[in-house]
Enzyme design. Sequence first.
Site, PDB file in Angstrom:
ATOM      1  N   MET A 164       0.813  -1.216   0.000  1.00 19.29           N
ATOM      2  CA  MET A 164       0.000   0.000   0.000  1.00 19.29           C
ATOM      3  C   MET A 164       0.849   1.269   0.000  1.00 19.29           C
ATOM      4  O   MET A 164       0.502   2.236  -0.627  1.00 19.29           O
ATOM      5  CB  MET A 164      -0.949   0.015   1.202  1.00 19.29           C
ATOM      6  CG  MET A 164      -2.180  -0.848   0.965  1.00 19.29           C
ATOM      7  SD  MET A 164      -3.185  -0.248  -0.374  1.00 19.29           S
ATOM      8  CE  MET A 164      -4.699  -1.095  -0.051  1.00 19.29           C
ATOM      9  N   CYS A 165       1.947   1.320   0.755  1.00 15.08           N
ATOM     10  CA  CYS A 165       2.941   2.394   0.692  1.00 15.08           C
ATOM     11  C   CYS A 165       2.769   3.482   1.754  1.00 15.08           C
ATOM     12  O   CYS A 165       1.662   3.860   2.120  1.00 15.08           O
ATOM     13  CB  CYS A 165       3.004   3.055  -0.674  1.00 15.08           C
ATOM     14  SG  CYS A 165       3.099   1.914  -2.061  1.00 15.08           S
TER      15      CYS A 165
END
Length: 327
Positions: free
Chosen positions: A1-2
């Site tokens: 997702m980051c």
Amino acid sequence: MCTSLTYQNSRGDHFLARTMDFAFELNGQPMFMPRNFTVQGDAGEFTTQYGFIGAGRKIGHEMFVDGVNEHGLGVAALYFPANAHYVQHADADKQGIAPHDFTAWALGNAASVEDLRQLVQEIQLVDVPVALLKITTPLHFIVSDPTGDTAVLEATNKDLQLLDDPVGVMTNSPDLGWHLQNLSTYGTLTAEERPLHDYQGYQLKTQGPGTGAFGLPGDYTSPSRFIRTVFAKHFSQPTPDIPSTLNLLQHLLDGVTIPKGVKLKADGESDYTQYRDYMSLEERAYYMEPYDNAELQRVVLTDDMLANCHEPINYALAHHPHIKELN
């Protein structure tokens, strides 16, 4: 997702760093893009004015998820599920850009965040799938430059505008406004030890330093990673130069880095941190750290590259852990 964050050290150097968290193997590696290069984008071609370096791959055409350009503008794309809204066709007076092509378009054409504020009024993000994933990727973008100006682009309608990001952190959904409001829930957290009360004459025994962070969320959801990153960034000790700042950024991202197997999707696949990137904006340098090698690997945009290299260049990463022998 980051997770992403910006940072300014005590000398005034600016950085943009991020984790790349995904289940599908992206196999990104450092790639140089030259000036005046025409990209055959999925929503129409565009030409770069400026050279840049970032995490890229050629899949039909050159695509990037982040990078830094010759003016020190840094851009990173992060997943934005259930919130990104794209047009089916660009208006006659707008240029259509596929969401997965925005990073390359922005790095190739904007000299600063303020420049990009004006340029995004001339484009629209078009609902076009990326061949690698066979879906239109829901994305939003964090941008920063050597002035410290930091903003986020979230395509929630057809008219695009940059939103100021006062804390210089971005994760995933919900939108930036929601995350900033949620931050107030944790506004009493501190790095200091909290004094304990005396209950009914009973003096509680301290649990030691760290009690000021009671309530800091520790899971891997987007809201929790946002809070944890803001907290760690705010209370971390300032650094004086580029090497010490890169080391600090590694430690800051350690708090949100996802090992394989600890975050599973509904289909059983592991969403994990495939690599971490560090963009040194004044230095015009790009540092990449793959999952299987914690050693930073650097590519610098040099004047010679910008003047004399006219085709994209890929740089192979070393994927074996680096161990220094001391005897």
